[in-house]
Design a protein around this motif. Structure first.
Motif, mmCIF file in Angstrom:
data_model
loop_
_atom_site.group_PDB
_atom_site.id
_atom_site.type_symbol
_atom_site.label_atom_id
_atom_site.label_comp_id
_atom_site.label_asym_id
_atom_site.label_seq_id
_atom_site.Cartn_x
_atom_site.Cartn_y
_atom_site.Cartn_z
ATOM 1 N N SER A 34 0.812 -1.214 0.000
ATOM 2 C CA SER A 34 0.000 0.000 0.000
ATOM 3 C C SER A 34 0.848 1.268 0.000
ATOM 4 O O SER A 34 0.312 2.352 -0.203
ATOM 5 C CB SER A 34 -0.936 0.015 1.209
ATOM 6 N N HIS A 35 2.166 1.140 0.235
ATOM 7 C CA HIS A 35 3.004 2.337 0.272
ATOM 8 C C HIS A 35 4.384 2.033 -0.286
ATOM 9 O O HIS A 35 5.032 1.077 0.124
ATOM 10 C CB HIS A 35 3.121 2.863 1.705
ATOM 11 N N THR A 70 3.895 12.819 -1.349
ATOM 12 C CA THR A 70 3.210 11.530 -1.376
ATOM 13 C C THR A 70 2.057 11.621 -2.362
ATOM 14 O O THR A 70 1.230 12.535 -2.267
ATOM 15 C CB THR A 70 2.702 11.153 0.026
ATOM 16 N N ARG A 86 -0.970 9.427 -4.701
ATOM 17 C CA ARG A 86 -1.772 8.217 -4.858
ATOM 18 C C ARG A 86 -1.562 7.641 -6.250
ATOM 19 O O ARG A 86 -1.478 8.369 -7.238
ATOM 20 C CB ARG A 86 -3.256 8.535 -4.643
ATOM 21 N N ALA A 96 -2.927 2.496 -3.301
ATOM 22 C CA ALA A 96 -1.528 2.566 -2.861
ATOM 23 C C ALA A 96 -0.975 3.958 -3.132
ATOM 24 O O ALA A 96 -1.450 4.690 -4.012
ATOM 25 C CB ALA A 96 -0.702 1.506 -3.574
ATOM 26 N N ARG A 97 0.028 4.313 -2.365
ATOM 27 C CA ARG A 97 0.672 5.625 -2.478
ATOM 28 C C ARG A 97 2.166 5.451 -2.655
ATOM 29 O O ARG A 97 2.746 4.446 -2.251
ATOM 30 C CB ARG A 97 0.399 6.467 -1.236
ATOM 31 N N THR A 111 5.766 7.744 -1.986
ATOM 32 C CA THR A 111 6.392 8.926 -1.409
ATOM 33 C C THR A 111 7.753 9.108 -2.061
ATOM 34 O O THR A 111 8.572 8.178 -2.064
ATOM 35 C CB THR A 111 6.555 8.790 0.117
#
Length: 175
Positions: A4-5, A51, A53, A168-169, A171
């Motif tokens: 998810s990240h 960050t 999406r 999910a993102r 960064t």
């Protein structure tokens, strides 16, 4: 378990190369020729710090089958473009070609956009001149610099796509 990240940071001593960390994965990536910076401007070669999406996947159906992914997934068409003309009402939006203003062709001769993850960078609302068409796409040989995107090897992209969760993102860390 899905991812998810994602985190990207510049590799020490390499302005346009970075590492993407996603769970147990650590993958080499290309980034903008001017590195990662918070003050993104159209054409500056910077990858935008922050960050973002991951909204959807676009892919070339003539070069690859629909990849395994849980993300929203759409085939590209030869008439697909992306407006990168500051001042145009469709700035940083998908467009249909032919298109009268400056734009990127999404149906490229090279393989860079065979798989494209669309980020929500500068999209709600799109601020004129703050950067357009910032994607995660396939890398050039040797991880040559991008214009501000993040770029992965094809095999790494496919591994990532299979693990990404909807929403999910990513960064991008400056420095």
């Amino acid at each position: 378990m899905g991812l998810s990240h994602l985190m990207v940071h510049r590799r020490a001593g390499r302005a346009h190369q970075g590492l993407l960390r996603a769970g147990a994965l650590t993958l080499p990536v290309a980034i903008g020729r001017a590195g990662i910076w918070p003050d993104k401007r159209e054409g500056d070669g910077r990858s935008p710090a922050g960050t973002w999406r991951i909204e959807r996947l676009l892919y070339r159906p003539d070069r690859a089958t629909r990849p395994r992914t849980r993300l929203p997934c759409f085939p590209l068409h030869p008439q697909d473009g992306w407006c990168d003309a500051p001042g145009h009402r469709l700035y940083n939006r998908p467009v249909r070609l032919p298109f009268p203003a400056s734009h990127e062709k999404m149906w490229r001769e090279d393989a860079l956009y065979d798989f494209v993850l669309v980020l929500d960078h500068n999209s709600r609302p799109a601020m004129q001149g703050r950067g357009s068409a910032v994607f995660i796409h396939l890398a050039r040989p040797g991880f040559a610099a991008t214009e501000g995107c993040v770029a992965l090897r094809r095999a790494d992209m496919l591994r990532l796509l299979a693990r990404l969760q909807p929403g999910a993102r990513i960064t991008l860390q400056p420095g």
